[in-house]
Scaffold this active site. Structure first.
Site, PDB file in Angstrom:
ATOM      1  CE  LYS A 192       4.119  -2.661  -3.382  1.00 29.60           C
ATOM      2  NZ  LYS A 192       4.330  -1.464  -2.570  1.00 29.60           N
ATOM      3  CE  LYS A 245       6.401  -5.190  -1.122  1.00 30.44           C
ATOM      4  NZ  LYS A 245       5.843  -3.913  -0.973  1.00 30.44           N
TER       5      LYS A 245
HETATM    6  C1  PBG Z   1       4.255   0.740   0.551  1.00 32.87           C
HETATM    7  C2  PBG Z   1       4.850  -0.603   0.798  1.00 32.87           C
HETATM    8  C3  PBG Z   1       4.191  -1.806   1.102  1.00 32.87           C
HETATM    9  C4  PBG Z   1       5.188  -2.749   1.343  1.00 32.87           C
HETATM   10  C5  PBG Z   1       6.405  -2.114   1.146  1.00 32.87           C
HETATM   11  N1  PBG Z   1       6.176  -0.797   0.800  1.00 32.87           N
HETATM   12  C6  PBG Z   1       2.741  -2.096   1.277  1.00 32.87           C
HETATM   13  C7  PBG Z   1       1.847  -2.012   0.131  1.00 32.87           C
HETATM   14  O1  PBG Z   1       2.231  -1.804  -1.010  1.00 32.87           O
HETATM   15  O2  PBG Z   1       0.646  -2.106   0.403  1.00 32.87           O
HETATM   16  C8  PBG Z   1       4.934  -4.169   1.760  1.00 32.87           C
HETATM   17  C9  PBG Z   1       6.019  -4.797   2.558  1.00 32.87           C
HETATM   18  C10 PBG Z   1       5.667  -6.036   3.261  1.00 32.87           C
HETATM   19  O3  PBG Z   1       4.544  -6.572   3.236  1.00 32.87           O
HETATM   20  O4  PBG Z   1       6.586  -6.544   3.934  1.00 32.87           O
HETATM   21  N2  PBG Z   1       3.723   0.912  -0.700  1.00 32.87           N
HETATM   22 ZN    ZN Z   2       2.351   2.739  -0.883  1.00 33.73          ZN
END
Ligand code: PBG
Ligand code: ZN
Length: 322
Positions: A192, A245
């Site tokens: 991520k 992601k």
């Molecule tokens: C929470 C989370 C996020 C997303 C999924 N779970 C936001 C982040 O990490 O700031 C992003 C999903 C998206 O942009 O579609 N941690």
């Molecule tokens: Zn988060």
């Protein structure tokens, strides 16, 4: 010898037969934002076709998902109250826990995945417990274990930690196993990145950090080896499936994860990817349906076994028309 690649493209039938990758509704996981309150189904302005939904109207959405033949949902909760420890993230009557119970009551034909994180629940908007101005990894693990366990107790099939703390997969696995949830899977947000593509989501989930950013826990977009290391650690810790992601700008990472590991790979096509296409379509600049399906197909080609996408319902309908 003169080489003719066009022989294999001369008609629909041969193109169908030689096609290497396909898209279908059963590839998709639909993100769902659940909110407290009654009789709420409000479209999220930056994510057209996606809604903030209250528990009493989940039946409408679940019906649509089942009709589209989409196999899974991933739940995000927007709680009524936030505090420093994200207390409501792990309570029995928290918003996600209620939504899980409701969906499990409504159907047994839908895989229920829950996002395990604290940023929607903390008043500072970070993904864990703070020490002096940064997120404390090991204190956060304990909370993540409590959150995952509360989701499992409510009936989640899969928990998906998105916090990027070290050691969370091993820790959550241990908590789940100790409590008799050996068959609840962990879908790790293993690779991520710290990405600007999350903008619309943070607005939708009210989870923007009130100070600083997430660079001390989410990965640097410049790095490849770091992603492979993170995936390797999660695999060693017992992860069942790994997420890459965002998706579109990270197809190279997805391909390498696919080539190097034998676990299912999940593409998370994030909010910013979706919003860009929606915006351009609204301007009349692109053919939305073709662009969206081409993007989703590229994720399959890069090695994704499944795709979390805000297009899940729409794309399923488009695929049926074809
Ligand atoms: C929470 C989370 C996020 C997303 C999924 N779970 C936001 C982040 O990490 O700031 C992003 C999903 C998206 O942009 O579609 N941690
Ligand atoms: Zn988060």
């Amino acid at each position: 010898m003169f080489k003719r690649g066009r022989r294999l493209r001369i008609n629909n039938e041969i193109r169908d037969l030689v096609r290497e990758n396909t898209l279908s509704a059963s590839d998709f996981i639909y993100p769902l934002f659940v909110v407290e309150g009654e009789n709420i189904k409000n479209e999220i302005s930056s994510l057209p076709g996606n809604y903030h939904v209250s528990i009493d109207r989940l039946d409408e959405v679940v019906k649509e998902i089942l009709e589209a033949k989409v196999k899974g949902v991933i739940l995000f909760g927007i709680p009524a109250h936030k505090d420093a420890c994200g207390t409501e993230a792990s309570t029995e009557d928290g918003i996600v826990q209620k939504a899980v119970r409701k969906i499990r009551e409504l159907t047994d034909k839908l895989l229920v995945i829950t996002d395990v994180c604290m940023c929607e629940y903390t008043d500072h908007g970070h993904c864990g417990i703070l020490n002096d101005k940064d997120v404390d990894n090991d204190k956060t693990l304990k909370r993540l274990g409590e959150i995952a366990l509360s989701h499992a107790k409510a009936g989640a099939h899969v928990v998906a930690p998105s916090d990027m703390m070290d050691g969370r997969v091993e820790y959550i696995r241990e908590v789940l196993d100790k409590n008799g949830f050996e068959y609840v899977s962990i879908m790790g947000y293993s690779a991520k990145y710290c990405s600007a593509f999350y903008g619309p989501f943070r607005e939708a989930a009210d989870s923007t950090p009130s100070f600083g950013d997430r660079r001390t826990y989410q990965m640097d977009p410049a790095n490849t080896r770091e992603a492979l290391k993170e995936v390797q650690w999660d695999v060693e810790e017992g992860v069942d499936m790994v997420i890459v992601k965002p998706a579109l700008s990270y197809l190279d990472i997805m391909h390498q994860v696919r080539s190097n590991f034998n676990v299912p790979v999940v593409a998370y096509s994030v909010s910013g990817e979706f919003a860009m296409v929606k915006a351009a379509a609204k301007m009349g600049w692109i053919d939305e349906k073709k662009i969206a399906l081409e993007m989703l197909l590229s994720m399959k080609r890069a090695g994704a076994d499944m795709i979390i996408t805000y297009y899940a319902l729409e794309a399923s309908k488009w695929l049926k028309e074809n």
